[in-house]
Scaffold this active site. Sequence first.
Site, PDB file in Angstrom:
ATOM      1  N   GLY A  73      67.240 -49.785 -12.159  1.00  0.00           N
ATOM      2  CA  GLY A  73      65.944 -49.908 -11.487  1.00  0.00           C
ATOM      3  C   GLY A  73      65.926 -50.899 -10.339  1.00  0.00           C
ATOM      4  O   GLY A  73      64.856 -51.292  -9.873  1.00  0.00           O
ATOM      5  N   SER A 132      70.499 -46.921 -10.985  1.00  0.00           N
ATOM      6  CA  SER A 132      70.165 -46.658  -9.574  1.00  0.00           C
ATOM      7  C   SER A 132      70.926 -45.475  -8.976  1.00  0.00           C
ATOM      8  O   SER A 132      71.265 -45.494  -7.792  1.00  0.00           O
ATOM      9  CB  SER A 132      70.362 -47.920  -8.728  1.00  0.00           C
ATOM     10  N   GLY A 186      67.350 -42.833 -14.376  1.00  0.00           N
ATOM     11  CA  GLY A 186      65.998 -43.255 -14.734  1.00  0.00           C
ATOM     12  C   GLY A 186      65.004 -42.805 -13.675  1.00  0.00           C
ATOM     13  O   GLY A 186      64.606 -41.641 -13.619  1.00  0.00           O
ATOM     14  N   GLY A 187      64.633 -43.723 -12.788  1.00  0.00           N
ATOM     15  CA  GLY A 187      63.579 -43.486 -11.802  1.00  0.00           C
ATOM     16  C   GLY A 187      63.701 -42.161 -11.054  1.00  0.00           C
ATOM     17  O   GLY A 187      62.715 -41.433 -10.883  1.00  0.00           O
ATOM     18  N   GLU A 209      75.962 -48.509 -18.245  1.00  0.00           N
ATOM     19  CA  GLU A 209      74.842 -48.866 -17.378  1.00  0.00           C
ATOM     20  C   GLU A 209      74.808 -50.383 -17.193  1.00  0.00           C
ATOM     21  O   GLU A 209      74.286 -51.107 -18.056  1.00  0.00           O
ATOM     22  CB  GLU A 209      73.517 -48.427 -18.014  1.00  0.00           C
ATOM     23  N   ASN A 231      66.319 -39.910 -17.935  1.00  0.00           N
ATOM     24  CA  ASN A 231      65.623 -40.756 -18.907  1.00  0.00           C
ATOM     25  C   ASN A 231      64.280 -41.125 -18.291  1.00  0.00           C
ATOM     26  O   ASN A 231      64.222 -41.951 -17.386  1.00  0.00           O
ATOM     27  CB  ASN A 231      66.475 -42.008 -19.170  1.00  0.00           C
ATOM     28  N   TRP A 232      63.213 -40.461 -18.759  1.00  0.00           N
ATOM     29  CA  TRP A 232      61.895 -40.694 -18.148  1.00  0.00           C
ATOM     30  C   TRP A 232      61.290 -42.029 -18.578  1.00  0.00           C
ATOM     31  O   TRP A 232      60.257 -42.432 -18.056  1.00  0.00           O
ATOM     32  CB  TRP A 232      60.947 -39.539 -18.509  1.00  0.00           C
ATOM     33  N   LYS A 233      61.891 -42.694 -19.556  1.00  0.00           N
ATOM     34  CA  LYS A 233      61.351 -43.961 -20.070  1.00  0.00           C
ATOM     35  C   LYS A 233      59.873 -43.773 -20.438  1.00  0.00           C
ATOM     36  O   LYS A 233      59.499 -42.696 -20.895  1.00  0.00           O
ATOM     37  CB  LYS A 233      61.582 -45.092 -19.062  1.00  0.00           C
ATOM     38  N   GLU A 264      67.183 -51.593 -22.267  1.00  0.00           N
ATOM     39  CA  GLU A 264      65.777 -52.008 -22.399  1.00  0.00           C
ATOM     40  C   GLU A 264      65.397 -52.158 -23.865  1.00  0.00           C
ATOM     41  O   GLU A 264      64.577 -53.014 -24.219  1.00  0.00           O
ATOM     42  CB  GLU A 264      64.872 -51.010 -21.662  1.00  0.00           C
ATOM     43  N   HIS A 280      69.834 -48.222 -25.417  1.00  0.00           N
ATOM     44  CA  HIS A 280      69.543 -48.491 -24.002  1.00  0.00           C
ATOM     45  C   HIS A 280      69.299 -49.991 -23.835  1.00  0.00           C
ATOM     46  O   HIS A 280      68.721 -50.635 -24.716  1.00  0.00           O
ATOM     47  CB  HIS A 280      68.315 -47.689 -23.559  1.00  0.00           C
TER      48      HIS A 280
HETATM   49  P1  PGA Z   1      67.500 -46.183 -13.037  1.00  0.00           P
HETATM   50  O1  PGA Z   1      67.598 -46.277 -14.645  1.00  0.00           O
HETATM   51  O2  PGA Z   1      68.161 -44.872 -12.649  1.00  0.00           O
HETATM   52  O3  PGA Z   1      66.028 -46.178 -12.748  1.00  0.00           O
HETATM   53  O4  PGA Z   1      68.210 -47.348 -12.474  1.00  0.00           O
HETATM   54  C1  PGA Z   1      68.741 -45.839 -15.332  1.00  0.00           C
HETATM   55  C2  PGA Z   1      68.550 -46.019 -16.812  1.00  0.00           C
HETATM   56  O5  PGA Z   1      67.965 -47.024 -17.242  1.00  0.00           O
HETATM   57  O6  PGA Z   1      68.975 -45.150 -17.608  1.00  0.00           O
END
Ligand code: PGA
Length: 251
Positions: A174, A213, A234-235, A168, A12-14, A100, A98
């Site tokens: 993150g 993470s 994510g990251g 999640e 997930n590149w956000k 966010e 998600h």
């Molecule tokens: P993260 O994000 O791997 O940067 O913790 C995961 C996500 O939000 O899907």
Amino acid sequence: MADAPRPLVAGNWKMNGLLAGREEARLVAERIAARPAACDVLICPPFTLIAPLAKTLDKSAILRGGQDCHPAQSGAHTGNVSAEMLSDLTCSHVIVGHSERRADHGESDVLVRAKAEAAISQSLTAIVCIGETEAERDRGETLDVVKRQLAGSVPYAATAASVTIAYEPVWAIGTGRTPTPDDVAEVHGVIRNELASRFGQDGHGMRILYGGSVKPANASELMSVANVDGALVGGASLKADDFDGIIEAYR
Ligand code: PGA
């Protein structure tokens, strides 16, 4: 009992990535071609990069997905993107709910379910995200929250092919912090039971991803937990070395 689902490692590149980011995706594709992994691989870039990435990856096995979709098929919804538009760009998946989006846009379980239904109607697999906040975990409410979000966000007609769950924990996203393997096993076990009692065989076959993470250093341990059928990353999905290092858990 159904066989364990084939795992999925999803990036997930956000809101990250410009056209130059195609190079990272190309590198991942190159590494997978050289050393195949026993999992499916998906990249969900920002909407702006879906078409360019589809071109970069057209000879690769890497799947593409969106990070959100609107519940309606089309219409006066400025700034939104429909499931049909994602499908039109060769996407196979879309992330819905998600944390966010739940936090930044006030998305409710009912809205998330409507988005997942829109995705299914376009033959996309909806990756439905659930997970507790740190305060909820501290109050011992994790399992209640997860059950409530599952009940509210997953469409009634979900099948193993049309819906994937991503657990999640919000406090792990993150932050570099992760739950212990035992904690992940407990929550994924509860999710599996809920899915199996609601959807029978399909519930056994539905993928349950862990997200929050995930990195090359912890991927093998987290991916070997019972009822963990892959990762939502994510990251660490933004750099080919890191993302491929997570895929390594399935080689
Ligand atoms: P993260 O994000 O791997 O940067 O913790 C995961 C996500 O939000 O899907």
